[in-house]
Write an enzyme that holds these catalytic residues in place. Sequence first.
Site, PDB file in Angstrom:
ATOM      1  N   GLU A  14      -9.317  42.587  79.144  1.00 54.50           N
ATOM      2  CA  GLU A  14      -7.952  42.090  78.970  1.00 54.50           C
ATOM      3  C   GLU A  14      -7.501  42.060  77.512  1.00 54.50           C
ATOM      4  O   GLU A  14      -6.320  41.871  77.226  1.00 54.50           O
ATOM      5  CB  GLU A  14      -7.796  40.670  79.545  1.00 54.50           C
ATOM      6  CG  GLU A  14      -8.086  40.540  81.021  1.00 54.50           C
ATOM      7  CD  GLU A  14      -9.531  40.148  81.301  1.00 54.50           C
ATOM      8  OE1 GLU A  14      -9.848  39.820  82.447  1.00 54.50           O
ATOM      9  OE2 GLU A  14     -10.348  40.156  80.339  1.00 54.50           O
ATOM     10  N   LYS A  16      -9.556  40.194  75.087  1.00 55.00           N
ATOM     11  CA  LYS A  16     -10.012  38.888  74.581  1.00 55.00           C
ATOM     12  C   LYS A  16     -10.435  38.957  73.120  1.00 55.00           C
ATOM     13  O   LYS A  16     -10.187  38.035  72.348  1.00 55.00           O
ATOM     14  CB  LYS A  16     -11.187  38.382  75.430  1.00 55.00           C
ATOM     15  CG  LYS A  16     -10.831  38.102  76.883  1.00 55.00           C
ATOM     16  CD  LYS A  16     -12.024  37.599  77.669  1.00 55.00           C
ATOM     17  CE  LYS A  16     -13.097  38.640  77.881  1.00 55.00           C
ATOM     18  NZ  LYS A  16     -12.641  39.808  78.673  1.00 55.00           N
ATOM     19  N   GLY A  40     -17.742  44.650  76.031  1.00 55.81           N
ATOM     20  CA  GLY A  40     -17.441  45.041  74.659  1.00 55.81           C
ATOM     21  C   GLY A  40     -16.091  44.532  74.236  1.00 55.81           C
ATOM     22  O   GLY A  40     -15.129  44.582  75.004  1.00 55.81           O
ATOM     23  N   HIS A  41     -16.003  44.003  73.023  1.00 54.43           N
ATOM     24  CA  HIS A  41     -14.733  43.542  72.477  1.00 54.43           C
ATOM     25  C   HIS A  41     -14.319  44.480  71.347  1.00 54.43           C
ATOM     26  O   HIS A  41     -15.059  44.671  70.384  1.00 54.43           O
ATOM     27  CB  HIS A  41     -14.865  42.110  71.949  1.00 54.43           C
ATOM     28  CG  HIS A  41     -15.085  41.106  73.039  1.00 54.43           C
ATOM     29  ND1 HIS A  41     -15.500  39.815  72.811  1.00 54.43           N
ATOM     30  CD2 HIS A  41     -14.942  41.202  74.380  1.00 54.43           C
ATOM     31  CE1 HIS A  41     -15.610  39.167  73.958  1.00 54.43           C
ATOM     32  NE2 HIS A  41     -15.276  39.988  74.921  1.00 54.43           N
ATOM     33  N   THR A  42     -13.141  45.072  71.493  1.00 56.98           N
ATOM     34  CA  THR A  42     -12.642  46.015  70.503  1.00 56.98           C
ATOM     35  C   THR A  42     -11.648  45.326  69.584  1.00 56.98           C
ATOM     36  O   THR A  42     -10.656  44.753  70.044  1.00 56.98           O
ATOM     37  CB  THR A  42     -11.966  47.217  71.185  1.00 56.98           C
ATOM     38  OG1 THR A  42     -12.903  47.839  72.076  1.00 56.98           O
ATOM     39  CG2 THR A  42     -11.501  48.228  70.163  1.00 56.98           C
ATOM     40  N   ARG A 145     -37.201  30.860  86.760  1.00 56.68           N
ATOM     41  CA  ARG A 145     -37.967  30.022  85.820  1.00 56.68           C
ATOM     42  C   ARG A 145     -39.172  30.760  85.226  1.00 56.68           C
ATOM     43  O   ARG A 145     -40.201  30.163  84.950  1.00 56.68           O
ATOM     44  CB  ARG A 145     -38.399  28.708  86.485  1.00 56.68           C
ATOM     45  CG  ARG A 145     -37.201  27.858  86.892  1.00 56.68           C
ATOM     46  CD  ARG A 145     -37.608  26.614  87.633  1.00 56.68           C
ATOM     47  NE  ARG A 145     -38.186  26.889  88.921  1.00 56.68           N
ATOM     48  CZ  ARG A 145     -37.479  27.148  90.033  1.00 56.68           C
ATOM     49  NH1 ARG A 145     -36.159  27.168  89.984  1.00 56.68           N
ATOM     50  NH2 ARG A 145     -38.081  27.377  91.168  1.00 56.68           N
ATOM     51  N   GLN A 223     -16.329  39.432  80.111  1.00 54.85           N
ATOM     52  CA  GLN A 223     -15.822  39.885  81.410  1.00 54.85           C
ATOM     53  C   GLN A 223     -14.553  39.109  81.804  1.00 54.85           C
ATOM     54  O   GLN A 223     -13.779  38.702  80.956  1.00 54.85           O
ATOM     55  CB  GLN A 223     -16.910  39.781  82.490  1.00 54.85           C
ATOM     56  CG  GLN A 223     -18.024  40.778  82.328  1.00 54.85           C
ATOM     57  CD  GLN A 223     -19.263  40.174  81.714  1.00 54.85           C
ATOM     58  OE1 GLN A 223     -19.439  38.980  81.652  1.00 54.85           O
ATOM     59  NE2 GLN A 223     -20.148  41.024  81.241  1.00 54.85           N
ATOM     60  N   THR A 299     -17.770  49.406  76.470  1.00 50.88           N
ATOM     61  CA  THR A 299     -19.219  49.396  76.648  1.00 50.88           C
ATOM     62  C   THR A 299     -19.712  50.649  77.353  1.00 50.88           C
ATOM     63  O   THR A 299     -20.676  51.285  76.928  1.00 50.88           O
ATOM     64  CB  THR A 299     -19.642  48.157  77.456  1.00 50.88           C
ATOM     65  OG1 THR A 299     -19.268  46.986  76.727  1.00 50.88           O
ATOM     66  CG2 THR A 299     -21.148  48.140  77.682  1.00 50.88           C
ATOM     67  N   ARG A 304     -11.039  53.568  82.980  1.00 52.29           N
ATOM     68  CA  ARG A 304     -10.669  52.382  83.752  1.00 52.29           C
ATOM     69  C   ARG A 304      -9.649  52.728  84.828  1.00 52.29           C
ATOM     70  O   ARG A 304      -8.747  53.549  84.603  1.00 52.29           O
ATOM     71  CB  ARG A 304     -10.089  51.302  82.832  1.00 52.29           C
ATOM     72  CG  ARG A 304     -11.081  50.749  81.819  1.00 52.29           C
ATOM     73  CD  ARG A 304     -10.478  49.600  81.023  1.00 52.29           C
ATOM     74  NE  ARG A 304     -11.394  49.188  79.963  1.00 52.29           N
ATOM     75  CZ  ARG A 304     -11.070  49.084  78.681  1.00 52.29           C
ATOM     76  NH1 ARG A 304      -9.848  49.376  78.283  1.00 52.29           N
ATOM     77  NH2 ARG A 304     -11.955  48.698  77.789  1.00 52.29           N
ATOM     78  N   ASP A 332       3.167  46.564  75.219  1.00 51.45           N
ATOM     79  CA  ASP A 332       3.755  47.812  74.718  1.00 51.45           C
ATOM     80  C   ASP A 332       3.443  49.014  75.603  1.00 51.45           C
ATOM     81  O   ASP A 332       4.197  49.997  75.606  1.00 51.45           O
ATOM     82  CB  ASP A 332       3.253  48.085  73.301  1.00 51.45           C
ATOM     83  CG  ASP A 332       1.730  48.088  73.208  1.00 51.45           C
ATOM     84  OD1 ASP A 332       1.131  47.023  73.469  1.00 51.45           O
ATOM     85  OD2 ASP A 332       1.135  49.146  72.897  1.00 51.45           O
ATOM     86  N   VAL A 413       1.607  43.247  71.186  1.00 47.94           N
ATOM     87  CA  VAL A 413       2.399  44.466  71.405  1.00 47.94           C
ATOM     88  C   VAL A 413       1.750  45.682  70.742  1.00 47.94           C
ATOM     89  O   VAL A 413       2.422  46.678  70.494  1.00 47.94           O
ATOM     90  CB  VAL A 413       3.846  44.273  70.889  1.00 47.94           C
ATOM     91  CG1 VAL A 413       4.585  43.260  71.747  1.00 47.94           C
ATOM     92  CG2 VAL A 413       3.832  43.845  69.413  1.00 47.94           C
TER      93      VAL A 413
END
Length: 421
Positions: A14, A16, A40-42, A145, A223, A299, A304, A332, A413
């Site tokens: 989204e 993040k 993965g965060h771009t 465990r 995620q 990632t 998509r 945008d 945007v």
Amino acid sequence: MANIVVFGSQWGDEGKGKIVDMLAEDSKAIVRFQGGNNAGHTLVVDGEECILHLIPSGVLHEGKQCLIGNGVVLDPFVFCEELDKLDAKGLDVSAARMMISKKTHIIMPYHRLMDSAREAAKSDDGKIGTTGRGIGPCYEDKMNRCGIRAGDFTDTDLLKSKIAKALEEKNVLFQHLYGAEPMDVDAVFNEVLPVAERLVPYLGDVSSAIQEANGSVLFEGAQGTHLDIDHGTYPFVTSSNTVTANAAGGAGCSPRDLDRIIAIVKAYTTRVGSGPFATELFDADGDYLQKQGHEFGATTGRKRRCGWLDLVVLKESVRLNGPTELAITKLDVLSGLKEIKLCTSYEYKGEQIAYPPQEQNGMAYVTPVYETMPGWDDDITGARSWDELPENAVNYLRRIEEITGVKIGIVSVGPDRVQTF
């Protein structure tokens, strides 16, 4: 400054990372509370792209403490690769500002092999689209465990004994169920030992660090809500709880410490991998969203799947997470579409429903009910306030607020840090 939780309200991707990067400027500490390097965060700053998988997105801001919580499953090799990449950019990645909880579970080489072997053994219609990074098998060992935790890196005898114990069972599965070669205890231990020794200085008490930040902590999830192990589109989900309630448990603090909750909402909907997707488009509009949005997984690199904004999914996220505001990203991308559709409800088993069905794979049998709104042609990437948006874009945003019952606090945007208001 309040403690803030940022969560994905859809199926991940989204945006993040960008919002976390923006909010990190006013935070003392940024903590990652669940998931692993399957997300993965771009980030784009001054036109330069940076992709992170484990280290919190706030690392690009000098002086901010970056924390890895106990709810994360950490691949130590990937973590070290990220340290090296950021160090090469001239960023401070010393143990003075980076901390890993001693309770954080470690992804081992045998977890990655188990993940890929299982997925390869499934028929095409049974694959769940795992990234093959060992996330699920590591969480399994945690729940069973018998997992290896970051704190075990300080005791090499304990570390080796745990590896030996784990491989007693896993080698049987590798050989007799998946047709893979067994793994050698000494080989695994010797492979892990160098990174284990490197990470020891980074180990600490994340709960205390959160407490010492005194109400100025940014909690970063991975995620999205609909990949949550309990509340997502099971079995096409991740292996952890992605909802905001896990921010406290996965970081090591009280739920009372969570003040502001921001739902990150892409202006349309995307999904990577398998699983039901009610508003998925297979036409020119879907191709347009994919092309204009550059929709490839950070990632996996996989294309998509794209579709109209699903407000049924979003309303479910609202009731599960209790956001205080919405952050709309990639608005945008919708520029240039003559008409834009919003899914406001589903038809399911002869009834119209306002929330996703609870049955397993029920989402595969819903029919979206759409509301159509006029689009806009204006280039909005230079907009820096509501007043600079075209009327139809404002109406689109206001309709999202009206249906979800949550105000929009942030609008993005464009990919760069400054393209946000």
